[in-house]
Structures are given as structure tokens and as C-alpha cells.
Write a protein that holds these residues in place. Structure first.
Motif, short mmCIF file in Angstrom:
data_model
loop_
_atom_site.label_atom_id
_atom_site.label_comp_id
_atom_site.label_asym_id
_atom_site.label_seq_id
_atom_site.Cartn_x
_atom_site.Cartn_y
_atom_site.Cartn_z
N UNK B 305 214.99 148.46 15.81
CA UNK B 305 214.54 148.91 14.65
C UNK B 305 215.12 150.03 14.12
N UNK B 306 215.39 150.06 12.93
CA UNK B 306 216.42 151.33 12.58
C UNK B 306 215.27 152.38 12.31
N UNK B 307 215.52 153.47 12.89
CA UNK B 307 214.49 154.52 12.95
C UNK B 307 214.15 155.02 11.39
N UNK B 308 215.22 154.94 10.48
CA UNK B 308 214.88 155.06 9.16
C UNK B 308 213.41 154.60 8.71
N UNK B 309 213.30 153.40 9.53
CA UNK B 309 212.09 152.62 8.79
C UNK B 309 210.93 152.58 10.11
N UNK B 325 196.72 155.77 26.06
CA UNK B 325 196.93 156.46 25.01
C UNK B 325 197.95 156.04 24.35
N UNK B 326 197.79 155.61 23.13
CA UNK B 326 198.74 154.77 22.21
C UNK B 326 199.12 155.48 21.05
N UNK B 327 200.47 154.97 20.53
CA UNK B 327 201.17 155.44 19.45
C UNK B 327 201.18 153.92 18.73
N UNK B 328 200.95 154.03 17.28
CA UNK B 328 201.17 152.89 16.60
C UNK B 328 202.39 153.23 15.94
N UNK B 329 203.38 151.97 16.19
CA UNK B 329 204.66 152.11 15.74
C UNK B 329 204.67 151.08 14.38
N UNK B 330 205.12 151.76 13.37
CA UNK B 330 205.10 150.94 12.29
C UNK B 330 206.46 150.61 11.80
N UNK B 331 206.77 149.42 11.41
CA UNK B 331 207.91 149.03 10.81
C UNK B 331 207.90 148.11 9.51
N UNK B 386 217.07 150.76 2.89
CA UNK B 386 217.49 149.37 2.68
C UNK B 386 216.90 148.53 3.75
N UNK B 387 216.36 147.49 3.50
CA UNK B 387 215.82 146.46 4.30
C UNK B 387 215.64 145.04 3.95
N UNK B 388 216.07 144.05 4.85
CA UNK B 388 216.09 142.62 4.37
C UNK B 388 214.71 141.99 4.89
#
Lengths: 201, 986
Positions: B305-309, B325-331, B386-388
């Protein structure tokens, strides 16, 4: 001159009509509006259009009075003036039999082409000159009854019966249906009714 | 390439070697050191001495290590990449060397010539600290890149022979150490230690200088530089650590992974091996955080995953138990949880992720690498990228470029599908929302459908414009991507069957009231639609002036209808498609004859009938049928243009929000007038009278201008600003008015429909004003007026306030209908006017039987000619001119005012003649009015009079205005009379 006064009950008018010039229709109106014989001092549109509010019972009636031209050549234009009128006043000269004849023609015309339920009033003017009278009170009465019109002999000069003439009209004009006419705004002012009167001759 | 480069370098270094071998003059020592100058001199001396050592070390390393490295041949792909990195390294190495030598020489020269004039500014490591920082960071960046790709290990192996032979010489370059390092480590150390130590030397010199400096300014200067070198030391240390960790990682991973992930610049930032976290999604078991990517690993499988997104949500609502203990990672297309057992592990990941994302978004690393360790530096949620899209959805394979927020397109962006379909515009939470332009390619034709439209939640909603590939254009409202509500669709005039439809739509079909122009046949259909077909009551008007009213069933004429021909003959009965009477019917000719019977119409033959001809119809019937009015009961005025009003009122009930304005009220388009104005602003000051169309300004103004007079001024101006809601409403209304009644629609049988519509528009516009003012008052925190306006005074306001303002927009078409309606009467009237124009003034007064005493001439003893001129001058000229002004305005109130004024002028003239105030009874007034009307020569007076009467405030009925209007009307009628038109004067 043929004289018609057309009275309006808020949304309707009154109209006077007299055939010949000189019968005094204008004088009657002036007398009524200003209680003054000389019609040369009158408000709004000279002597052709006048207004007056009179109390009638608990109501106030506003007369919008339209004058009409009495000359023969303008007769055909009269319907324009009495369309939408509540009442018509037709004036003749008691000293001129001719004027009474012309009056009859006007009545006929009004019956045929005038608004339904128009209140008609016949005014025999110049009753101060009854010495040289040509039309009898009786004739006038009988004729008026036959057409169920108000009849009054008046004298604009001596202020006889003028007020009574219009009072009579006021009484005969059906009371306002305030619901229907609620949109004129006049009704808002302390529950007074107004009456328009138009006149033609 | 590599070879030629390295040979050039070796030549350079050879000659440098020569220079450096010159014996250096021993530095002179002075004893009279005092104050800053002394301190400076000491510093300069130590600087010169350390640089001397440094430069010779650099030269030696270059000769013994760097140059041989560059001379190796690299054949394979990997080798070439290594050489590329090495060349960069060498380049940076020389940059350090050159900068140092250059400055060293300058300083030395100055020192030997004017030792006593040396100041702080000559100590270049202070003044040029940024330059030095630059060359050093660049060197270490290249160095660590080479480390990461395991360059030294490869070099050690490749040139093991050389290293073995020169082991001793190489070893001399190192600081003495106990252990026996491998060749790779030796090379690694040789190439960075000396350089790193030089920073240390600089820092030492500056520390001493700082201690001895007295002046505040100087102290600051020195300590700034010192700080920088300390930071640089940190940076170097961190870079080296990162590099070696990354190098170890690549060493531990399979070659497939390494080849796809390893690039020189990439550094490992965190690894779930060291700080354990588990992944909620799929089978992945390891997380690697690089400075540009987040990688999930499983064996040789990975997902990056590109960190920009990547967005990190620290407090997921679900799955948040005390144990994990969680972190939600959103892409953009995936969301997962990183869970750890220890709260501090979560904290580390959260901090690292956010720091790395922030640095990735900034496009550069912090200096030092984790320098900005303070809190509150979380990355911005809104990003441009930019994302595809990959997953199965509407966006599959589409490339999005634009603003993102929390994994979703949000803000402005462009979305392009591979088939050419694309969208440019506003997004909200992942969907098209706001204004956007969308191009949809047409498979059959070589073109695009272009939608410029408002969107909500991914669908076209509200006002939009669509230019179809066949050049047809739709302007109107959409709902769920379909034409719905009011809209105008027009084909280019060049198309095969040009048309224009102005009306209502329902889910992409014509439905409800609408106007259709068939441009080829010159017919206009006004009426009801269903499923794209004429269906229900309808009126057809033809270019010839003929018109038909009847019922349509699925596009076909059905049942009874009425056809009025251009010569005013009326056909009633059943009609064929070609509008021929068929079957039982009645024909009323314009001369009032009627023909009743059975009609037969066959193609190519004249109408045939057998029936009764009646030449004695009553006059009354004739009057009724003379100018029959169409569409009045079939199309109730309040239902006609609901589709225009609805969005305007919805806009108000939704609270008049600026961002929804265009979607409800239509797109702001600058009129050419406004464009011109805005260009003028470049040259002159902005007109303070200018009206703003911005909704908050509109509400503010409406609140300000509550009194009706100033409001009217405001509205008048508002109509000239194309962005003002009133102007937009009026524009739509006048557009449909023109669509109905202009051109073919200019048919006298539509007059009443049109007149009714104008009055209704005034009333509705007033209602719109009332509602929007309520919102304005509410926004001011006040309760809306509780004044109980009865319907009566409301109506009144629509006549007195709104109608005069809006009437000019409808007047041309409306007046045309009045002219057509009164065409015959106006023609007769004009004959009369022309005829009366032949009379001299006195003759006319005489003819009209105006009483002599009212004639505006006194002296009857004057000659006729004299009298004429006098009369012409004084004979009611002022009244005539006054009446002529009636055509200078369209406002019925103003026209009525002019009539009243005309009467005043007549009376003034008469009073002057009579030499006393004189009030005219009707017997005298009417002839004079006829005189004035005939002299004013107003064209189309009949149309004027009736327009005034129809649009007059109803409260004037029976009043003085009504009276005057009636008086003028009677003059008009009088002039039409035969006796006037055909009078033969003696």
C-alpha cells in the motif's frame, strides 16, 4: 341627458343614467357627494367620477359613482360603463316629458344588457319646479313599480331627497358576502363594507 | 560509459595527488592573541590543520579504494545498477572533497597574507554551513543506498584478489581496531568513517569557538552552525542504522520478494518481527513499514500500500476489546486492523505509521530522520494522489487522480475509465457529489455524451446540461442519472428532424405538460405527454395561424376536437391525423354561416359533406366563437410549470445553502453583459450599486430591504444579475413563455392562457419572495413576521410589487398576442384615426360637438387662419402629448397614471379657457377625450387598453383608474364607429 349612476357593492358599481343633458344628473351627484349644488368644486376626476361613503345600518357603503355621457351618439358606449355595476340611477327632468321617454329607453337597455340583479333607481329631478311639471308623480310611481325600481323626486338645487335616493339604493344592494369579497382589503378596516357606485348618462 | 567516466576521474585524482604532495608551509604562530580576533585565529588554525589531514586522507582513500572499485567491470544487469549507485557515490565523494579543498585554499591564502584581519566570517564552516550540510547529506544518502543494495559485499567478492594484495594498504586507512573485519566491512568503514569524523572535528572547533565568543550575535551565529553539525551527526548515525537494518531485511527475504521490493532508496522503518502486531485481514502474518510503502507479507506473497493513501484510525469502534489494541488501517479499497497485545506496541506502530506517512506526503524525510518527534504532527487527512481501482465495482479499472480523505475520493478529482468514460469534478466520501463534468463515449457513434451536472452520492441529481453525441442538448433537471422534472431538449437545426421540447420529464421520458416544436413542419404542440408521446389534452398551432385543440392518445388524434382555421372558420367534430374533418361535424364560417353534417375526407380530394347550411346563427353565438380561447381548462395555470417552481421552493425549504444553489436553481452563467462589466472593472472602480448573486448576500439584502419600495428597486436590479435566484427563476419562466407563445405560438387563441400565466408567475414569484425572506429573517435569529396577511393583500403585492418588475420579460410576446387578438378592431380604429386626422382642429371640435365655451380659443373675431394656429398651439396639446407617453412604459400602473394625468391636462386647459376652475361632467369630458385620443394617434390602442385592464391590480376595479380606462376604451370604441370612419364632411 340620460343619466345612470352605477353603485358598486365593494366589487360592483352603481351608475346613474339620464338621457338628456340638463336633467341634472351631475348636480344630483354633486349634491350627494358634497352636499353642494355647484358641481364645479368636486374632488377626484372632476364631476365624472366621485366617491362617497355612507353609513347603512352597521355597515359603511362606499359609492364609486361613474358619470356617463348622455349624448345620443355615445349611447352605444354605455354598456362599457355599467358592466360590473351594482346599481344604476336614471335621472329625468319632471319638467320635460321627453326626458321621461328617454329614461324608458335606458331602462329597457339596462334590462337587456346590464348586469343581472342591478338595482335601478329613478330620480325625477327639479322637483322645486313642480309648477311647470310635465311628468306626474303617479306616472313615475307606476312605471317604477312595473320595473321594480326605486323612485324618488329630487331637487339637487334645494337638496331634497338626494340623500334619501342613495340611502334607498344602499338598502337594496344585497349585503356583502364577506367571504367572497374578503380580498379587497376594505373589509379589514373595522368591518366596514364599501359600495361602489358608477354613474353614466 | 562507466569506463570513460572512471578514467576521467582517475586523471583528475592523479593531478590532485601531485598538488597535495607539495610541502605545506608551517603555520606561523603568533602570541598576541586577544579578544575575538584571537579566538578566531585559533579556530582558523585548527580548522586549517584538520582539513589538511582530511584532504590527504580523502586523496588516499580515493586512490586505494574508490578508484579501483570504479574500475571493475560490470556485465550483468544487477552489476550495472550497482555501478550506477557507485558512480553516484563517487560523484558525491568528490563533491565533499572539492568543496572542502576549495574553501580550505581560500582561507589559507587569506591566513598567510592577512592573518590579523580574519573574522568569524572567514570560518567557512559557519558561513557556508548549509552548503556543507548539503554535500554531506547527499554523500551519506548515496552511501547508504549503496549499502542497502549490498554493494560492498558484492565488491568484496568480485575483487577479492585486489583486496588480498593490497590488504595492508587498505588497513592503514582504518583506525586501529582489535577485531579483524571482513573485506566488506572494511570497505564500508573506510568509505564513511573519515568523512563522518570530519563533522566531529568541525563540531569540536565550533564548540570551542562558542565557549570563547562574547558578543551575542556572534555567539548565535556559532551556535546555530554547531547545532546543525550536531544534527548532521545524528542524521548520519540514523541513516547508517536504517541502512544496515534494511540490508539485513533484504538478506533475510527470498530473492523473488527482494527483486520486486528492493530499491536503493527504500528503507525499513518498522517490522512486526520486532514490534509484534497481527493483521485482521486474510492470511498475512507479517507487516513491514517502509518509508514509502506498507507491506503485508505471507511467505512470498505480499500486498503493498502506498503510504500516500494510508490512513491510520487509532480508535476503531468495533473489535476493540481490552485484550487487543488495534489500529484501523484505511486504504482506498481495503481496510484492516493491526492488533497488538501490548498497548505500547500499538503506540509505536501508530506513531511510526503517522510519522512515516507525514514524511511521505511531505515528499522528504525529516532532518534528522526522526527529528520532529513532538506530538501533533499527524499527517493531513486530505491528500492529493492517484489511484487505480481494482475491485469489482463501478470504478473498476478507473484511475482516480485527485483529493482523497480517509481512503475515499473526497474533494476535487478526475476519474478515468479505460473505455474513455471519465468524470471531472467534486467527490464526497468516495462518490461523485457536487458539480462534475462527465464524458460517456458512445459505442455506435464516434462521439461522447457530455454531462455538466450536479451530483449527489454518485448520481446525477438536480440541474444539469447534457450535450449528446448527436449534438442534441438537454438543459434541465436530473434525478438518479435520468432526465426528470423540468427540462429543455433541443436538436441542432441541421439534424434530420429538428425539434425542441420544453417541458416536463419523468425518468427520461417526456411526461406531463410540455411544448414541442417540430421545426420542419412548423407545428407546435402544447399539451400533455406520457411516455414520450403526446397523450391527453393538446393544442396544435400551425405556422399558418390555424390551430387545433383535442385529445391525443399515444401520439394520435382521437375523439372530438376543434379546429380554427386561419380565416377564423371553426370546425368541430372528429378529425383525421391530417387534421381533416371526418364524420359528423359542424363548420362555422367566419361570416357566421354554419354547416352541419357528415364530412368525408379522402386523400387528394376536397372535403365533401352532406349537411344543413344555416345562415341565421344568433349574433351571441357568433361572439362566443369569434375568438375562442384554447387550453384554459385543459391546462390549469397552477399545474403548467410546476417543474420550474418545485426546485426553487425546495431550495428554500432545504435552507438556502450555497452549495446546493446551483443544483436547484441552475448553473451560474455569466451573461455577456456581466462579462463585459467584469472586464471594465480592470479599468475603473467597481460599481457599488452592483447586486451580488451570492445567496448569503441575497438573504442579507432581502432582510435589509423589507420595505416594499426599496425592495422593488432591489428586485429590479437583481433581475440584471444572472446569478440572483430571482433572475434565474425569471429566466426560466420567460424561456418557457417564449417557447409557448413566441413564433408559431403567437396565436390569438392563446391570449388568455398567456395572460393567465403572467399573472400566476407574478403571484408565485411573490410567494417565492415571501418564503425566501422567511429564511432570511430566521437566519437573523428573528421570528418571521407574524403579520397576518390575508390572501387579499398578498395578491395585491404580487400586482403592485412583482408584476411591474417582471412584466418586461413577458411583454413582447404578450403584447403580440393582444395585438393579434385585437387586430380587426385596431384596424377599424386606425381607419377612424386616419379619417379624423383629416379634420382641422376646429372642425374636429365642432364635429365632436364639444361645447363652444370649452374651446381653447376666446376671440371669435380672429380670422380663421389665426384661430387655427391658436387652436393648434393651445388645443389640448399638453393632454395629447401626455397620452402619447402611454407607450413608453409596460407597467400597467404607470399607464393608468398617464391616463389620469391626461385628464388633468384636459381639465387644466379647460380651466384656463374658462378662467376659473372647472370640473368636467362626462357629457363634456367624453367628446374632449375623443378629441385627445384621435390626436394622440396611438397605434394598437385596443391591445394597450386590454393589456392594462387584464393586468391591472384588481383592487382598482370600479375605482378612478378603472373609470379612466373605461373612458379611454369608450373613445376607442367610438372611433371605430362607421359614422366616424366614413363621415363625409361638408
Amino acid at each position: 341627458m340620460g343619466n345612470n349612476l352605477i353603485g358598486r357593492h365593494t366589487e360592483q358599481h352603481t351608475q346613474p343614467s339620464i338621457q338628456d343633458t340638463g336633467v341634472g344628473k351631475s348636480s344630483i351627484v354633486c349634491r350627494f357627494v358634497q352636499d353642494h349644488f355647484d358641481h364645479n368644486i368636486s374632488p377626484t376626476i372632476g364631476a365624472s367620477f366621485m366617491t362617497k361613503t355612507v353609513p347603512c345600518g352597521n355597515e359603511l357603503h362606499k359609492f364609486l359613482i361613474w358619470d356617463t355621457a348622455g349624448q345620443e351618439r355615445f349611447h352605444s358606449l354605455a354598456p362599457m360603463y355599467y358592466r360590473g355595476s351594482a346599481a344604476a340611477v336614471i335621472v329625468y327632468d319632471i319638467t320635460k316629458q321627453d326626458s321621461f321617454h328617454t329614461l324608458k329607453k335606458w331602462v329597457k337597455e339596462l334590462k337587456e344588457h346590464g348586469p343581472e340583479n342591478i338595482v335601478m333607481a329613478i330620480a325625477g329631478n327639479k322637483c322645486d319646479l313642480s309648477d311647470i311639471r310635465e311628468v306626474t308623480v303617479k306616472d313615475a310611481r307606476e312605471y317604477a313599480e312595473s320595473i321594480s325600481a326605486i323612485v324618488v323626486e329630487t331637487s339637487a338645487k334645494n337638496a331634497i331627497n338626494v340623500e334619501e335616493l342613495f340611502q334607498g339604493i344602499s338598502r337594496q344592494i344585497p349585503p356583502l358576502n364577506s367571504h367572497e369579497n374578503g380580498n379587497t382589503g376594505t373589509i379589514k378596516l373595522a368591518k366596514q363594507t364599501s359600495q361602489t357606485s358608477r354613474r353614466c348618462c | 560509459m562507466a569506463n570513460s567516466n572512471s578514467s576521467a576521474l582517475s586523471r583528475r585524482s592523479a593531478c590532485r595527488h601531485k598538488r597535495n604532495s607539495n610541502p605545506v608551509k608551517p603555520l606561523r604562530r603568533t602570541m598576541d592573541v586577544s579578544g575575538l580576533k584571537g579566538v578566531c585565529q585559533v579556530a582558523v588554525r585548527s580548522l586549517l590543520s584538520t582539513e589538511e589531514t582530511f584532504l590527504s586522507a580523502l586523496a588516499r582513500i580515493n586512490d586505494i579504494v574508490l578508484q579501483p572499485l570504479l574500475r571493475t567491470d560490470q556485465d550483468d544487469q544487477k552489476g550495472k545498477e550497482h555501478m550506477k549507485s557507485l558512480l553516484l557515490l563517487s560523484d558525491r565523494y568528490h563533491a565533499v572533497w572539492d568543496r572542502t579543498e576549495e574553501n580550505y585554499k581560500t582561507l589559507k591564502r587569506k591566513y598567510s597574507t592577512s592573518e590579523y584581519s580574519l573574522t568569524l566570517h572567514d570560518i567557512y564552516i559557519i558561513l557556508k554551513k548549509d552548503l556543507f550540510l548539503d554535500v554531506y547529506t547527499q554523500y551519506f544518502t548515496c552511501f547508504t543506498n549503496y549499502v542497502v543494495i549490498q554493494g560492498f559485499d558484492r565488491a568484496a567478492k568480485q575483487m577479492s584478489g585486489y583486496w588480498k594484495t593490497n590488504k595492508k594498504m587498505v588497513k592503514q586507512l582504518l583506525a586501529p581496531s582489535v577485531s579483524e573485519p571482513t573485506t566488506a566491512i572494511t570497505l564500508h568503514t573506510v568509505l564513511h568513517e573519515t568523512i563522518r569524523n570530519q563533522i566531529q572535528q568541525y563540531a569540536l572547533i565550533l564548540t570551542r569557538l562558542n565557549e570563547n565568543a562574547e558578543e551575542i550575535d556572534e555567539k548565535n551565529l556559532v551556535s546555530d552552525a554547531l547545532n546543525l553539525y550536531v544534527k548532521l551527526q545524528n542524521f548520519i548515525g540514523q541513516s547508517l542504522d536504517e541502512a544496515s537494518l534494511t540490508k539485513i531485511l533484504w538478506g533475510s527475504l527470498g530473492s523473488k520478494l527482494v527483486s520486486s521490493l528492493c530499491v536503493p532508496e527504500r528503507r525499513l522503518q518498522e517490522d512486526s518481527k520486532y514490534v509484534p502486531v497481527s493483521i485482521s485481514t486474510g492470511k498475512f502474518e507479517r507487516v513491514l513499514l517502509f518509508d514509502d510503502l506498507l507491506i503485508l507479507l505471507q511467505g512470498t506473497d505480499f500486498r503493498s500500500f502506498d503510504l500516500k493513501l494510508v490512513w491510520v484510525d487509532p480508535a476503531p469502534t468495533e473489535n476493540s476489546t481490552a485484550a487487543s489494541h488495534s489500529l484501523r488501517i484505511i486504504t482506498p479499497e481495503e481496510e484492516f486492523l493491526l492488533s497488538s497485545k501490548e498497548p505500547h506496541h500499538k503506540a509505536i506502530w501508530q506513531w511510526k505509521l503517522n510519522q512515516v506517512i507525514r514524511q511521505r506526503l511531505d515528499g522528504k524525510r525529516d532532518f534528522p530522520l526522526w527529528g520532529k518527534s513532538e506530538e501533533g504532527l499527524d499527517p493531513c487527512a486530505s491528500r492529493f494522489s492517484t489511484y487505480t481501482f481494482r475491485s469489482e465495482c463501478r470504478f473498476k479499472n478507473a484511475v482516480y487522480e485527485g483529493d482523497f480523505s480517509w481512503g475515499k475520493p473526497h474533494g476535487k478529482g478526475t476519474l478515468k475509465w479505460p473505455d474513455g468514460h471519465n468524470y471531472v469534478g467534486d467527490f464526497k466520501e468516495g462518490l461523485e457529489d457536487g458539480f462534475g463534468i462527465c464524458l460517456i463515449p458512445h459505442s455506435s457513434e464516434d462521439g461522447y455524451d457530455c454531462y455538466k451536472c450536479h451530483w449527489r452520492e454518485g448520481k446525477m441529481q438536480g440541474y444539469g446540461i447534457c450535450e449528446y453525441s448527436n449534438e442534441t442538448v438537454y438543459k434541465g433537471y436530473f434525478k438518479d442519472n435520468l432526465r426528470h422534472g423540468f427540462g429543455i431538449q433541443e436538436s441542432p437545426i441541421s439534424s434530420k428532424h429538428p425539434f425542441k421540447y420544453t417541458g416536463h420529464w419523468d425518468r427520461d421520458k417526456k411526461m406531463g405538460y410540455g411544448i414541442w416544436d417540430d421545426i420542419e413542419s412548423g407545428q407546435r404542440y402544447i399539451g400533455m405527454w406520457q411516455n414520450d408521446q403526446r397523450h391527453g389534452a393538446g393544442v396544435v398551432v400551425m405556422q399558418s395561424g390555424a390551430c387545433y385543440q383535442g385529445t391525443f392518445l399515444m401520439d394520435k388524434i382521437t375523439g372530438m376536437g376543434i379546429l380554427i382555421s386561419e380565416d377564423e372558420s371553426v370546425f368541430e367534430g372528429k378529425f383525421t391525423e391530417q387534421l381533416k374533418l371526418d364524420g359528423k361535424g359542424k363548420l362555422t364560417f367566419s361570416d357566421r354561416f354554419t354547416l352541419e353534417g357528415n364530412f368525408i375526407s379522402k386523400a387528394g380530394k376536397d372535403l365533401q359533406t352532406r349537411g344543413v347550411l344555416n345562415a341565421n346563427s344568433k349574433e351571441q353565438d357568433y361572439d362566443v366563437t369569434r375568438k375562442p380561447q384554447l387550453g384554459l381548462t385543459e391546462f390549469p395555470v397552477e399545474k403548467r410549470w410546476q417543474g420550474i417552481y418545485d426546485p426553487f421552493f425546495e431550495f428554500i425549504s432545504s435552507g438556502c445553502r450555497e452549495e446546493t444553489e446551483e443544483s436547484f436553481l441552475g448553473i451560474h452563467v455569466q451573461s455577456s453583459k456581466e462579462l463585459r462589466k467584469s472586464q471594465e472593472y480592470l479599468f475603473c472602480q467597481r460599481d457599488s450599486e452592483e447586486i451580488s448573486g451570492k445567496i448569503e448576500d441575497v438573504l442579507e439584502a432581502l432582510y435589509e430591504y423589507q420595505d416594499l419600495k426599496s425592495l422593488q428597486c432591489y428586485l429590479q436590479k437583481a433581475l440584471n444579475s444572472s446569478q440572483h435566484p430571482f433572475a434565474k427563476l425569471l429566466k426560466s419562466l420567460s424561456t418557457v413563455f417564449q417557447a409557448t407563445y413566441a413564433g408559431i405560438g403567437a396565436n390569438r387563441h392563446l391570449l388568455h392562457m398567456a395572460q393567465e400565466e403572467v399573472k400566476y408567475h407574478a403571484w408565485k414569484t411573490w410567494e417565492f419572495y415571501r418564503n425566501i425572506t422567511h429564511v432570511a429573517t430566521k437566519q437573523k435569529g428573528q421570528l418571521p413576521d407574524t403579520e397576518e396577511d390575508t390572501e387579499g393583500s398578498e395578491k395585491e403585492n404580487s400586482y403592485t410589487l412583482i408584476l411591474p418588475v417582471i412584466l418586461p420579460r413577458f411583454h413582447p410576446e404578450l403584447f403580440m398576442l393582444y395585438m393579434l387578438y385585437h387586430e380587426k378592431e385596431d384596424a377599424l380604429y386606425w381607419q377612424g384615426i386616419v379619417h379624423l386626422g383629416l379634420f382641422s382642429d376646429t372642425k374636429l371640435l365642432e364635429f365632436l360637438e364639444v361645447q363652444k365655451n370649452l374651446w381653447p380659443l376666446k376671440d371669435l373675431r380672429l380670422t380663421t387662419n389665426q384661430r387655427h394656429s391658436l387652436v393648434r398651439e393651445r388645443c389640448f396639446l399638453s393632454a395629447t402629448e401626455c397620452l402619447q407617453k402611454i407607450i413608453t412604459t409596460v407597467d400597467p400602473r404607470e399607464k393608468l397614471g398617464i391616463l389620469l394625468k391626461t385628464h388633468e391636462e384636459i381639465e387644466t386647459t379647460v380651466s384656463r379657457v374658462m378662467e376659473k376652475e372647472y370640473k368636467l361632467p362626462m357629457d363634456d369630458l367624453l367628446p374632449l377625450l375623443v378629441y385627445v385620443v384621435s390626436r394622440a394617434r396611438i397605434q394598437r390602442l385596443g391591445a394597450e387598453i386590454h393589456l392594462i385592464r387584464d393586468l391591472m391590480d384588481p383592487k382598482n376595479e370600479g375605482g378612478i383608474y378603472d373609470f379612466m380606462l373605461t373612458a379611454i376604451e369608450s373613445c376607442y370604441e367610438h372611433i371605430q364607429k362607421e359614422e366616424i370612419r366614413l363621415y363625409h364632411f361638408p
